[in-house]
Design a protein around this motif. Structure first.
Motif: not given
Lengths: 554, 315
Positions: A362-382
């Motif tokens: 979950a420590e890996i797929y948690g942030p991935l799930q959150e990032a997968s709906s963010i279109a902006d590259v910089a916003t998703a970077a963290p």
């Protein structure tokens, strides 16, 4: 008399004008009525409860298709440019029933048509003269296949092939030193990794996995077993992909630290294990047996781990490794980018439902799930930095290398190239004659590429069937193909694609929005009568769009 | 005129030798040039196998990366033939994993000879027991065993070996079992045929009349007389077994990396025939020499043990 004739002439002229106006009026009327009557196809999931990303696809007019998504997908454009999402005429799909003839005779809008597939021998293409784009120079292109790299090179040297794919690394120098040949480097982002299934001992111990990560000399592998241009993987995703290299770099080789960690984990003298692989050329792993033997030697030498290398049949290996069945050893596998987005690497491998590495983290797929709906590259970077750091921390796999590949062509072949994504288009190749021979490393499985995943089939299909967008010749950027543009709403959940006017299919029929909806519906809707294909798995539809619609209950 | 009695009456020792089939065979064997060549090669290979650690300049499985500056699949470097003195000598070159090919070939001799003797050893023991029991007991036992052997023989031996490995799994040990299994019927039939003819002979009847048990009759009276044919067949079969094992390893079904086995070495570099021919030439040569040695010896043993051929040779 003169007046009479003038009057007659005027009457005739008036009648002609009326007739002309009448016919023109009818044409305009027909057009209006057609517009008014166009009832485009619509694929509608009804709701997003089925778990997929696509809510609906609708042909709103003859040249406009609207994709409505359940959630934003920052990789939408990159995905729809992928060959499995090619468009075929709905009538052809219906006539073939979604299988049978469709497997060997696709009808598309591409620059070449399939003339004949002599199974086991070759596919012959002929030029499509009504092609909307840049017509091919050669009227005939022959696609052949030879599994051995040396044999392919011999064909090229003998002049019986114009272009051969996938040079063996040992042949690079031969091609570079031959003035009659040209070498074409291939920059498809990829990664070669060593995978663990964390459900059985000793790989259920994270320290064992970390120790192995420390005990491998990555640079030695890349320097000695990979062609020029390859590099040690600093992250799982290649840095060429935006957000791929966020977070900490991978472990440096430190055998002493590895041995200490292994001792702490309870294995001071190492242990005995297996190393599974398939002996199949891939850009990410050009010589699997050699690399497996090298890793075997390194683990013995650096960590005292005795490894039995176990080559497996390709299909059996993929099935066993990706389902997490290889619990008594490690496995050598890799990934070549399907589309240029970090989700293609991270989400597939570290998703919550992937059993390949055992229990998902979950420590890996948690942030991935959150990032997968963010279109902006910089916003998703963290978020990607966080996910990458956790991959390093938990070591579900060990990224080893990003491989480089090369292909070769006759020096006289103009326009020879190999794009980072997809395969070269034959219509850009010109050898000054009317016929071109392209040799690849395996025979296509079928030409119904909606239901195929292997690169050899996709190369063959790409000449015939086109997608809404296409990848660039030298980058993963998307460009218009059958759609002149695709625009999204503010939150990237609704994409409106405007289609190219005047495009014809190889059977002479006109391309329109219904063909787009019909082609997508066939792949995405499990209840569609033409959802048959070669195996019926339609992997990329299920995987890239999260789920099929209307999956029958088991 | 005097008659040289010694020339007419054989000396006791000669008489004894003439009664010993083994001695006769050896004498005939050493008169055959082909057999001598075969034996010489075999002796050489045996010595190489025994003294492999002394003869091999490098560890056959250790990569020389980081130890020497090398190129992958580097061609042979022999100082006497002009290779620079400052370069390490590798008389058969370097393989794809940066290992010394010469050392691997030397250690490969051990593996190949072991394969040959162990597989045929297993097949001879099992086949001989089956054949002897079958031929001696006769009746339904003979019928059942021989039909089973016929079933095994009905399959092409190499395909059957592949099928067996598919079931029991790849690897050198399993390849040995597979080769042994496919060779069992050959020896079983051979021994059965010998037993069938020998058991009807008078000396066997005499022993039986004197109260010898079945086991004694079979293994003391009958079986030793079937040995010569068994030895000939075994010698010839070793060559075939080595070849089969090399073929299985070539296909990736036999010895697995990093075992220095000639067939594996050949298979892993089969695509380098034109770019690095030394990597296929030397293992191929080694296989050829070993098989040739056993074939020459096998032919010689057969000729030496066959009285008809001996008569022809005398004429």
């Amino acid at each position: 008399m003169k007046k009479m004739s003038t009057l007659f002439a005027l009457l005739v002229a008036f009648s002609l004008v009326l007739a002309a106006c009448g016919s023109g009026g009818t044409a305009v009327q027909d057009e209006f009525s057609a517009l008014a009557e166009f009832e485009g196809l619509k694929l509608d999931a009804g709701s997003c409860d089925y778990g997929g990303k696509v809510l609906s696809i609708e042909a709103v007019d003859e040249l406009t298709v609207v994709f409505t998504l359940c959630k934003p997908d920052p990789a939408f454009e990159a995905k729809i440019a992928f060959t499995p999402f090619g468009i075929q005429p709905q009538e052809h799909l219906a006539r073939t029933g979604g299988s049978g003839e469709l497997l060997e005779n696709p009808i598309g809008t591409g620059p070449y048509m399939v003339a004949e597939w002599d199974r086991g021998n070759q596919i012959v293409y002929t030029r499509f003269d009504d092609y909307w784009g840049e017509a091919g120079a050669a009227s005939t292109v022959t696609l052949r296949w030879l599994t051995e790299g040396a044999a392919r090179l011999q064909e090229l040297q003998a002049g019986t092939a114009d272009y051969v794919s996938n040079l063996s690394p040992s042949d690079y120098a031969t091609v570079q030193n031959d003035p009659n040949l040209q070498i074409l480097y291939h920059q498809n982002p990829n990664v070669f990794y060593i995978g663990f299934t964390n459900t059985a001992s000793p790989y259920d111990n994270v320290d064992v996995r970390r120790a192995i990560a420390l005990g491998i000399d990555y640079q030695r592998i890349v320097d000695n077993f990979y062609p020029d241009g390859s590099e040690v993987a600093s992250h799982f995703t290649p840095c060429a992909i935006p957000n791929g290299c966020e977070g900490e770099s991978w472990y440096e080789f430190d055998a002493e630290a590895g041995r200490a960690l292994l001792a702490e984990a309870g294995y001071p003298d190492g242990f005995t294990t297996r190393l599974y692989y398939r002996d199949v050329f891939r850009v990410y792993l050009p010589e699997p047996a050699r690399v497996a033997t090298e890793i075997q030697a390194q683990l013995q030498e650096n960590l005292g781990i005795t490894v039995e290398v176990v080559p497996m049949e390709s299909g059996e290996f993929i099935a066993a490794s990706t389902s997490g069945e290889l619990t008594d050893g490690m496995h050598l596998l890799g990934w070549g980018a399907d589309y240029p987005h970090v989700t293609n690497f991270m989400d597939f491998h570290f998703g919550a439902n992937n059993p390949q590495f055992g229990n998902a983290h979950a420590e890996i797929y948690g942030p991935l799930q959150e990032a997968s709906s963010i279109a902006d590259v910089a916003t998703a970077a963290p978020l990607y930095a966080e996910a990458n750091n956790m991959v390093k921390e938990l070591v579900p796999l060990i990224p080893v290398a990003h491989g480089a590949a090369a292909h070769a062509a006759l020096a006289s072949l103009q326009g020879a190239y190999y794009p980072p994504f997809g395969a070269p288009q034959f219509n850009f190749l010109d050898n000054g004659t009317d016929s071109i021979v392209f040799v690849q490393n395996a025979e296509p499985i079928s030409l119904d590429c909606a239901d195929e995943t292997d690169g050899e089939s996709l190369t063959a299909c790409q000449q015939v069937v086109e997608t809404l967008l296409e990848y660039g010749k030298d980058s993963g950027a998307t460009f218009p193909e059958l759609a002149t543009s695709c625009e999204s709403n503010a939150d990237s959940t609704v994409w409106t694609c405007h289609l190219r006017d005047g495009v014809k299919f190889h059977d002479g029929s006109d391309f329109d929005a219904d063909d787009v909806v019909a082609s997508w519906a066939r792949g995405l809707d499990a209840s569609n009568p033409y959802h048959v294909g070669n195996t019926g798995s339609f992997d990329y539809y299920g995987y890239l769009w999260d789920s099929f619609m209307n999956v029958p209950a088991e | 005129m005097t008659t040289n009695i010694e020339a007419v009456v054989p000396a006791p020792a000669d008489a004894l030798r003439s009664r010993s089939l083994a001695a006769l065979t050896w004498r005939r064997l050493f008169k055959q040039r082909n057999a001598i060549v075969g034996m010489a090669i075999l002796l050489f290979l045996t010595l190489v196998a025994i003294f492999a650690p002394l003869l091999a300049p490098y560890d056959p499985v250790q990569s020389l990366l980081g130890i020497e500056t090398l190129k992958e699949r580097e061609a042979p470097c022999i100082h006497m033939l002009g290779c620079p003195e400052d370069k390490p000598q590798h008389i058969m070159g370097i393989d794809a994993n940066y290992r010394d090919v010469f050392s691997r070939i030397i250690y490969g001799t051990r593996v190949s000879l072991f394969i040959g003797f162990s597989t045929i050893g297993m097949a001879v023991v099992v086949g001989a027991v089956i054949g002897a029991v079958s031929g001696y007991l006769g009746g339904w036992v003979d019928n059942l065993i021989m039909r089973l052997m016929d079933v095994v023989l009905a399959f092409p031996s190499f395909l059957l070996a592949i099928a067996i490995i598919t079931v029991i799994g790849r690897g050198l040990q399993n390849a040995l079992y597979a080769i042994a299994i496919v060779n069992i019927p050959v020896f079983a039939r051979l021994v059965r045929a010998s037993v069938l003819s020998i058991k009807e002979q008078e000396f066997v009847s005499a022993s039986r009349a004197l109260g010898a048990s079945n086991l004694r009759l079979l293994f003391v009276r009958i079986f030793p007389n079937a040995l010569p044919t068994l030895v000939v067949q075994a010698t010839l079969s070793i060559a075939a077994a080595i070849l089969e094992a090399a073929a299985l390893s070539f296909l990736g079904l036999g010895a697995q990396p990093p075992t220095p086995e000639w067939g594996t070495m050949l298979g892993s570099e089969r695509n380098q025939v034109f770019t690095a021919p030394h990597l296929v030439f030397f293992p191929g040569l080694a296989i050829m020499l070993t098989v040739l040695a056993f074939n020459l010896l096998g032919d010689g043993v057969r000729d030496a043990m066959d009285p008809r051929l001996a008569q022809v040779a005398k004429k």
